[in-house]
Design a protein around this motif. Structure first.
Motif, mmCIF file in Angstrom:
data_model
loop_
_atom_site.group_PDB
_atom_site.id
_atom_site.type_symbol
_atom_site.label_atom_id
_atom_site.label_comp_id
_atom_site.label_asym_id
_atom_site.label_seq_id
_atom_site.Cartn_x
_atom_site.Cartn_y
_atom_site.Cartn_z
ATOM 1 N N TRP A 98 0.823 -1.201 0.000
ATOM 2 C CA TRP A 98 0.000 0.000 0.000
ATOM 3 C C TRP A 98 0.863 1.259 0.000
ATOM 4 N N ASN A 99 2.005 1.223 0.665
ATOM 5 C CA ASN A 99 2.864 2.388 0.812
ATOM 6 C C ASN A 99 4.019 2.369 -0.191
ATOM 7 N N ASP A 100 3.904 1.658 -1.286
ATOM 8 C CA ASP A 100 4.989 1.527 -2.252
ATOM 9 C C ASP A 100 5.005 2.731 -3.184
ATOM 10 N N LYS A 101 5.921 3.650 -2.936
ATOM 11 C CA LYS A 101 5.985 4.859 -3.755
ATOM 12 C C LYS A 101 6.628 4.593 -5.104
ATOM 13 N N ALA A 102 7.454 3.584 -5.205
ATOM 14 C CA ALA A 102 8.130 3.305 -6.469
ATOM 15 C C ALA A 102 7.147 2.849 -7.541
ATOM 16 N N SER A 103 6.053 2.223 -7.169
ATOM 17 C CA SER A 103 5.083 1.806 -8.183
ATOM 18 C C SER A 103 4.186 2.963 -8.608
ATOM 19 N N LYS A 104 4.037 3.987 -7.760
ATOM 20 C CA LYS A 104 3.220 5.141 -8.123
ATOM 21 C C LYS A 104 3.990 6.119 -9.004
ATOM 22 N N ILE A 105 5.282 6.265 -8.753
ATOM 23 C CA ILE A 105 6.133 7.145 -9.567
ATOM 24 C C ILE A 105 7.281 6.280 -10.084
ATOM 25 N N PRO A 106 7.122 5.650 -11.258
ATOM 26 C CA PRO A 106 8.152 4.717 -11.721
ATOM 27 C C PRO A 106 9.396 5.398 -12.297
ATOM 28 N N PHE A 107 9.424 6.733 -12.307
ATOM 29 C CA PHE A 107 10.595 7.441 -12.819
ATOM 30 C C PHE A 107 10.921 8.578 -11.862
ATOM 31 N N ALA A 108 12.138 9.056 -11.942
ATOM 32 C CA ALA A 108 12.545 10.173 -11.096
ATOM 33 C C ALA A 108 11.955 11.462 -11.654
ATOM 34 N N PRO A 109 11.362 12.293 -10.819
ATOM 35 C CA PRO A 109 10.801 13.552 -11.329
ATOM 36 C C PRO A 109 11.917 14.479 -11.802
ATOM 37 N N LYS A 110 11.650 15.172 -12.930
ATOM 38 C CA LYS A 110 12.653 16.078 -13.481
ATOM 39 C C LYS A 110 12.622 17.397 -12.727
ATOM 40 N N VAL A 111 13.784 17.920 -12.503
ATOM 41 C CA VAL A 111 13.908 19.214 -11.850
ATOM 42 C C VAL A 111 14.518 20.172 -12.865
ATOM 43 N N TYR A 112 13.772 21.229 -13.183
ATOM 44 C CA TYR A 112 14.232 22.214 -14.160
ATOM 45 C C TYR A 112 14.765 23.440 -13.428
ATOM 46 N N PRO A 113 15.629 24.195 -14.095
ATOM 47 C CA PRO A 113 16.106 25.434 -13.459
ATOM 48 C C PRO A 113 15.028 26.519 -13.476
ATOM 49 N N TYR A 114 15.329 27.649 -12.890
ATOM 50 C CA TYR A 114 14.437 28.813 -12.825
ATOM 51 C C TYR A 114 13.105 28.451 -12.175
ATOM 52 N N ASP A 115 13.206 27.914 -10.979
ATOM 53 C CA ASP A 115 12.021 27.550 -10.191
ATOM 54 C C ASP A 115 11.131 26.577 -10.963
ATOM 55 N N ASN A 116 11.784 25.598 -11.524
ATOM 56 C CA ASN A 116 11.128 24.508 -12.250
ATOM 57 C C ASN A 116 10.344 25.021 -13.462
ATOM 58 N N LEU A 117 10.883 26.060 -14.134
ATOM 59 C CA LEU A 117 10.310 26.666 -15.335
ATOM 60 C C LEU A 117 8.877 27.155 -15.109
ATOM 61 N N ARG A 118 8.647 27.756 -13.945
ATOM 62 C CA ARG A 118 7.300 28.182 -13.628
ATOM 63 C C ARG A 118 6.823 29.297 -14.560
ATOM 64 N N ALA A 119 7.663 30.290 -14.793
ATOM 65 C CA ALA A 119 7.254 31.400 -15.662
ATOM 66 C C ALA A 119 7.194 30.975 -17.119
ATOM 67 N N GLU A 120 8.069 30.071 -17.534
ATOM 68 C CA GLU A 120 8.105 29.625 -18.923
ATOM 69 C C GLU A 120 6.897 28.745 -19.270
ATOM 70 N N LEU A 121 6.377 28.043 -18.286
ATOM 71 C CA LEU A 121 5.233 27.172 -18.542
ATOM 72 C C LEU A 121 3.889 27.848 -18.313
ATOM 73 N N GLY A 122 3.908 29.171 -18.137
ATOM 74 C CA GLY A 122 2.654 29.915 -18.036
ATOM 75 C C GLY A 122 2.227 30.230 -16.637
ATOM 76 N N GLY A 123 3.079 30.055 -15.683
ATOM 77 C CA GLY A 123 2.716 30.379 -14.307
ATOM 78 C C GLY A 123 2.982 31.842 -13.992
ATOM 79 N N GLU A 124 2.705 32.253 -12.797
ATOM 80 C CA GLU A 124 2.965 33.623 -12.344
ATOM 81 C C GLU A 124 4.457 33.858 -12.286
ATOM 82 N N PRO A 125 4.939 35.001 -12.806
ATOM 83 C CA PRO A 125 6.387 35.286 -12.747
ATOM 84 C C PRO A 125 6.877 35.679 -11.394
#
Length: 125
Positions: A98-125
């Motif tokens: 029930w608590n197996d996180k590896a089966s829920k997220i089978p890949f490592a989440p990507k970390v982008y620069p500039y606050d995870n590209l928040r402004a580039e992806l349409g978020g608040e600057p």
């Protein structure tokens, strides 16, 4: 058989059969140690009725083959302990599934620069 094989090997190697005599002599007597459990005693009188239930290895105190470590514990109490232990390990396994996180997220989440590209992806600057 071992003596015959070693004599053939001795003839191939050009020896005079000393290897065959020494190998057969040591294999027959197990290097002077004898059998691993002592001599076999052939019964000359009738064997007692429940002789197979006693482990007699030549010590002064023969042991019963069926150990009665806790005769005060009944079969239903033993069944309850067994079910409790198996239930604990089953619940531990279900909790791990029930608590197996590896089966829920089978890949490592990507970390982008500039606050995870928040402004580039349409978020608040």
């Amino acid at each position: 058989m071992a003596g015959r094989l070693s004599s053939v090997g001795s003839r191939i190697l050009g020896g005079n059969g000393v290897v065959a005599r020494s190998a057969s002599g040591s294999l027959l007597t197990r290097s002077g140690l004898g059998l691993p459990v002592g001599k076999h005693i052939v019964p000359d009188k009738p064997v007692p009725t429940h002789d197979e239930l006693v482990w007699d290895n030549g010590t002064p105190f023969p042991e019963p083959c069926i150990d009665r470590l806790a005769p005060h514990i009944g079969k239903y109490e033993a069944l309850a302990w067994l079910c409790g232990g198996l239930g604990f390990f089953a619940s531990l396994g279900l909790l791990a599934v029930w608590n197996d996180k590896a089966s829920k997220i089978p890949f490592a989440p990507k970390v982008y620069p500039y606050d995870n590209l928040r402004a580039e992806l349409g978020g608040e600057p």
